[in-house]
Design a protein around this motif. Structure first.
Motif, PDB file in Angstrom:
ATOM      1  N   ARG A  27      59.819 -28.363 -29.241  1.00  0.00           N
ATOM      2  CA  ARG A  27      60.523 -27.853 -28.070  1.00  0.00           C
ATOM      3  C   ARG A  27      61.267 -28.962 -27.328  1.00  0.00           C
ATOM      4  N   ARG A  28      61.278 -30.150 -27.890  1.00  0.00           N
ATOM      5  CA  ARG A  28      62.114 -31.230 -27.360  1.00  0.00           C
ATOM      6  C   ARG A  28      63.563 -30.918 -27.707  1.00  0.00           C
ATOM      7  N   ARG A  29      64.478 -31.202 -26.786  1.00  0.00           N
ATOM      8  CA  ARG A  29      65.902 -30.992 -27.030  1.00  0.00           C
ATOM      9  C   ARG A  29      66.569 -32.330 -27.264  1.00  0.00           C
ATOM     10  N   ILE A  30      67.280 -32.415 -28.381  1.00  0.00           N
ATOM     11  CA  ILE A  30      67.942 -33.661 -28.744  1.00  0.00           C
ATOM     12  C   ILE A  30      69.436 -33.416 -28.876  1.00  0.00           C
ATOM     13  N   PHE A  31      70.191 -34.515 -28.847  1.00  0.00           N
ATOM     14  CA  PHE A  31      71.647 -34.440 -28.979  1.00  0.00           C
ATOM     15  C   PHE A  31      72.045 -34.876 -30.385  1.00  0.00           C
ATOM     16  N   VAL A  32      72.849 -34.058 -31.045  1.00  0.00           N
ATOM     17  CA  VAL A  32      73.382 -34.401 -32.365  1.00  0.00           C
ATOM     18  C   VAL A  32      74.905 -34.470 -32.247  1.00  0.00           C
ATOM     19  N   PRO A  33      75.517 -35.644 -32.454  1.00  0.00           N
ATOM     20  CA  PRO A  33      76.976 -35.768 -32.329  1.00  0.00           C
ATOM     21  C   PRO A  33      77.690 -34.884 -33.347  1.00  0.00           C
ATOM     22  N   MET A  34      78.889 -34.436 -33.007  1.00  0.00           N
ATOM     23  CA  MET A  34      79.663 -33.615 -33.936  1.00  0.00           C
ATOM     24  C   MET A  34      80.023 -34.383 -35.206  1.00  0.00           C
ATOM     25  N   THR A  35      80.020 -35.720 -35.139  1.00  0.00           N
ATOM     26  CA  THR A  35      80.283 -36.502 -36.345  1.00  0.00           C
ATOM     27  C   THR A  35      79.164 -36.358 -37.368  1.00  0.00           C
ATOM     28  N   ARG A  36      78.008 -35.851 -36.923  1.00  0.00           N
ATOM     29  CA  ARG A  36      76.878 -35.619 -37.841  1.00  0.00           C
ATOM     30  C   ARG A  36      76.851 -34.175 -38.339  1.00  0.00           C
ATOM     31  N   VAL A  37      77.748 -33.339 -37.825  1.00  0.00           N
ATOM     32  CA  VAL A  37      77.778 -31.923 -38.218  1.00  0.00           C
ATOM     33  C   VAL A  37      78.740 -31.753 -39.376  1.00  0.00           C
ATOM     34  N   THR A  38      78.237 -31.275 -40.518  1.00  0.00           N
ATOM     35  CA  THR A  38      79.084 -31.120 -41.703  1.00  0.00           C
ATOM     36  C   THR A  38      79.417 -29.669 -42.003  1.00  0.00           C
ATOM     37  N   GLY A  39      78.737 -28.744 -41.375  1.00  0.00           N
ATOM     38  CA  GLY A  39      79.022 -27.339 -41.619  1.00  0.00           C
ATOM     39  C   GLY A  39      78.607 -26.487 -40.434  1.00  0.00           C
ATOM     40  N   ILE A  94      74.734 -27.254 -40.506  1.00  0.00           N
ATOM     41  CA  ILE A  94      74.272 -28.326 -41.384  1.00  0.00           C
ATOM     42  C   ILE A  94      74.616 -29.668 -40.739  1.00  0.00           C
ATOM     43  N   ILE A  95      73.617 -30.561 -40.690  1.00  0.00           N
ATOM     44  CA  ILE A  95      73.859 -31.902 -40.149  1.00  0.00           C
ATOM     45  C   ILE A  95      73.452 -32.926 -41.193  1.00  0.00           C
ATOM     46  N   THR A  96      73.899 -34.160 -41.022  1.00  0.00           N
ATOM     47  CA  THR A  96      73.564 -35.223 -41.954  1.00  0.00           C
ATOM     48  C   THR A  96      73.371 -36.514 -41.182  1.00  0.00           C
ATOM     49  N   GLY A  97      72.861 -37.541 -41.881  1.00  0.00           N
ATOM     50  CA  GLY A  97      72.699 -38.845 -41.259  1.00  0.00           C
ATOM     51  C   GLY A  97      71.436 -38.954 -40.440  1.00  0.00           C
ATOM     52  N   VAL A  98      71.296 -40.083 -39.784  1.00  0.00           N
ATOM     53  CA  VAL A  98      70.125 -40.368 -38.959  1.00  0.00           C
ATOM     54  C   VAL A  98      70.348 -39.791 -37.561  1.00  0.00           C
ATOM     55  N   VAL A  99      69.371 -39.059 -37.077  1.00  0.00           N
ATOM     56  CA  VAL A  99      69.500 -38.380 -35.790  1.00  0.00           C
ATOM     57  C   VAL A  99      68.574 -39.025 -34.768  1.00  0.00           C
ATOM     58  N   ASN A 100      69.097 -39.264 -33.602  1.00  0.00           N
ATOM     59  CA  ASN A 100      68.319 -39.839 -32.502  1.00  0.00           C
ATOM     60  C   ASN A 100      67.386 -38.776 -31.931  1.00  0.00           C
ATOM     61  N   MET A 101      66.072 -39.048 -31.905  1.00  0.00           N
ATOM     62  CA  MET A 101      65.097 -38.085 -31.417  1.00  0.00           C
ATOM     63  C   MET A 101      64.854 -38.208 -29.908  1.00  0.00           C
ATOM     64  N   ARG A 102      65.617 -39.060 -29.226  1.00  0.00           N
ATOM     65  CA  ARG A 102      65.467 -39.189 -27.776  1.00  0.00           C
ATOM     66  C   ARG A 102      65.881 -37.896 -27.097  1.00  0.00           C
ATOM     67  N   ARG A 103      65.186 -37.561 -26.031  1.00  0.00           N
ATOM     68  CA  ARG A 103      65.448 -36.315 -25.317  1.00  0.00           C
ATOM     69  C   ARG A 103      66.886 -36.289 -24.772  1.00  0.00           C
ATOM     70  N   PHE A 104      67.552 -35.141 -24.924  1.00  0.00           N
ATOM     71  CA  PHE A 104      68.918 -34.986 -24.434  1.00  0.00           C
ATOM     72  C   PHE A 104      68.953 -34.970 -22.908  1.00  0.00           C
ATOM     73  N   GLU A 105      69.827 -35.752 -22.345  1.00  0.00           N
ATOM     74  CA  GLU A 105      70.069 -35.761 -20.901  1.00  0.00           C
ATOM     75  C   GLU A 105      71.570 -35.578 -20.686  1.00  0.00           C
ATOM     76  N   GLN A 106      71.950 -34.537 -19.992  1.00  0.00           N
ATOM     77  CA  GLN A 106      73.369 -34.253 -19.768  1.00  0.00           C
ATOM     78  C   GLN A 106      73.982 -35.262 -18.809  1.00  0.00           C
ATOM     79  N   ARG A 107      75.155 -35.762 -19.146  1.00  0.00           N
ATOM     80  CA  ARG A 107      75.874 -36.685 -18.278  1.00  0.00           C
ATOM     81  C   ARG A 107      76.793 -35.907 -17.345  1.00  0.00           C
ATOM     82  N   THR A 108      77.183 -36.544 -16.261  1.00  0.00           N
ATOM     83  CA  THR A 108      77.993 -35.848 -15.254  1.00  0.00           C
ATOM     84  C   THR A 108      79.347 -35.426 -15.796  1.00  0.00           C
TER      85      THR A 108
END
Length: 435
Positions: A55-67, A74-88
């Protein structure tokens, strides 16, 4: 190589499964993150918000989205498991763009945003919002009947303005299939303003279910923004023990004001629960177990157990008591497990098959002893009985777990092994540049 996909409307992506290249599910999509740009330039998608198993929410950049397709991502590559925090500078597409009131550039007519379309730019991994699906008219009734149309992003204006009184119908329609715990996660990650708007749009029963799954700070914040009469209605729709826990977090004056607005019988149950210490059987119990008289039959018991509004823990057993058959009852006689109900003929009296040897808990039993009791007797719920032998309620294993886990477990979820294997190469998550 990135897979070129046609335009996708984001409401079709909500809750979609997210997979790594090996076909293993990483989690589910809960939102998309966009960057609004000056003028009429379409917003660029920065990435997606994925809720992983814990139930942790993480951020996956669109550069990691392949489909991107309806139903899966579908995503690829190494994903950061740090909790997503929205920026202003960032905007949540589902959470903040849907239901906004904007204007058509050509006619200056006010419209409501129902959905937005995203598309991948040719020969690049960049994505942007290019279409907006809107409905003409003001007010809820007109939004349902007004003309709906799809326009270019540049054909509307007003997304950069602060929105007051933003509705929530389209957002709720997008997440209507979510379980209360998952919808609570959506609310928790919205801004306080948007959270209040969504809560206002939920019906009392749905809001009550969601409140029970939110951290205490969010519960108090949402309840405080409701009108007193509606707050009292929502408290009545909550389980009495959860309502008591929430009211105990409020100032005394506010607590008494809401109790006075509740139906007397509902308020009486809540007041009774609040009279016990928090981490005791009395403070943990619910006052609404299944209570049957001695002359009730197995058929009667099974009919009560079938109630879809009962939690699995409460439906696991029935309690046999002399009248009255609402807590606090007459003399408690014993309990019958659901499994035993399935083994005996429908005409059998529950009093003849009740387990009378299992001890009941006094209301002042401390939490560690309640936990030991459930473990020792392999129970998912335990009867709580007063000195006169009357049944006061039942402690369920889910309420015990709520108090055994860390105070912030609803926000943090699980750690450690729950996040293992959530990266595209199976290795540990590494910090993604720029987040």
């Amino acid at each position: 190589m990135a897979v070129v996909t046609p335009r996708v409307f984001v409401s079709h992506l909500a809750g979609s499964a997210v997979f790594d290249p090996h076909g293993d599910q990483v989690g589910r999509l809960r939102d998309l993150v966009a960057l609004l740009r000056v003028g009429d330039r379409p917003p660029r998608l920065l990435g997606v918000v994925v809720e992983v198993i814990s139930r942790r929410r993480i951020f996956v950049p669109m550069t990691r989205v392949t489909g991107v397709e309806s139903g899966q991502i579908i995503i690829t590559g190494v994903v950061n498991m740090r909790r997503f925090e929205q920026r202003t500078s960032e905007t949540l597409v589902l959470g903040e763009l849907l239901d906004r009131r904007v204007r058509l550039v050509e006619t200056d007519e006010e419209v409501t945003v129902l959905d937005v379309g995203i598309i991948q730019l040719p020969a690049r991994r960049d994505w942007e919002i290019d279409k907006v699906f809107v409905r003409k008219g003001k007010g809820r009734a007109l939004r349902r009947k007004g003309e709906a149309l799809t326009v270019e992003w540049s054909a509307v204006t007003g997304f950069s303005l602060e929105e007051h009184g933003q509705g929530a119908e389209s957002l709720l329609a997008t997440f209507e299939q979510l379980r209360p715990a998952d919808l609570a996660g959506v609310l928790h990650h919205l801004s306080a303003k948007r959270r209040a708007e969504v809560a206002a749009a939920l019906d009392d029963d749905r809001l009550a279910d969601v409140l029970e799954e939110l951290p205490e700070d969010d519960q108090v914040e949402i309840l405080g923004k409701l009108k007193d009469e509606r707050a009292a209605d929502v408290l009545e729709a909550m389980d009495p023990d959860d309502a008591a826990d929430l009211l105990s977090e409020l100032p005394e004056e506010e607590k008494e004001r809401l109790l006075a607005l509740m139906r007397p019988e509902e308020a009486a149950d809540v007041r009774r629960l609040m009279s016990y210490e928090e981490r005791t059987a009395g403070g943990l119990m619910t006052t609404e177990p299944i209570v049957l008289r001695p002359d009730a039959t197995v058929a009667d018991a099974l009919a009560r157990v079938r109630d879809p509004d009962l939690s699995p823990a409460l439906a696991a057993q029935v309690y046999v008591c002399r009248p009255p058959d609402e807590t606090p009852t007459g003399k408690y006689l014993g309990l019958v497990h659901f499994q035993r109900l399935l083994r005996d003929p429908p005409f059998t009296l529950v009093s003849s098959i009740a387990d009378t040897d299992l001890p009941a808990l006094p209301p002042d039993t401390p939490l560690p002893e309640v936990t030991s009791y459930l473990a020792a007797y392999n129970m998912v719920a335990a009867p709580v009985v007063d000195e006169s032998g009357a049944l006061l309620g039942a402690v369920t294993v889910d309420d015990v777990l709520d108090h055994l886990l860390p105070d912030d477990w609803r926000e943090d979820g699980l750690h450690g092994s729950a996040t293992a294997g959530m990266t595209g190469d199976g290795g540990p998550g590494k910090a993604e540049h720029g987040r």
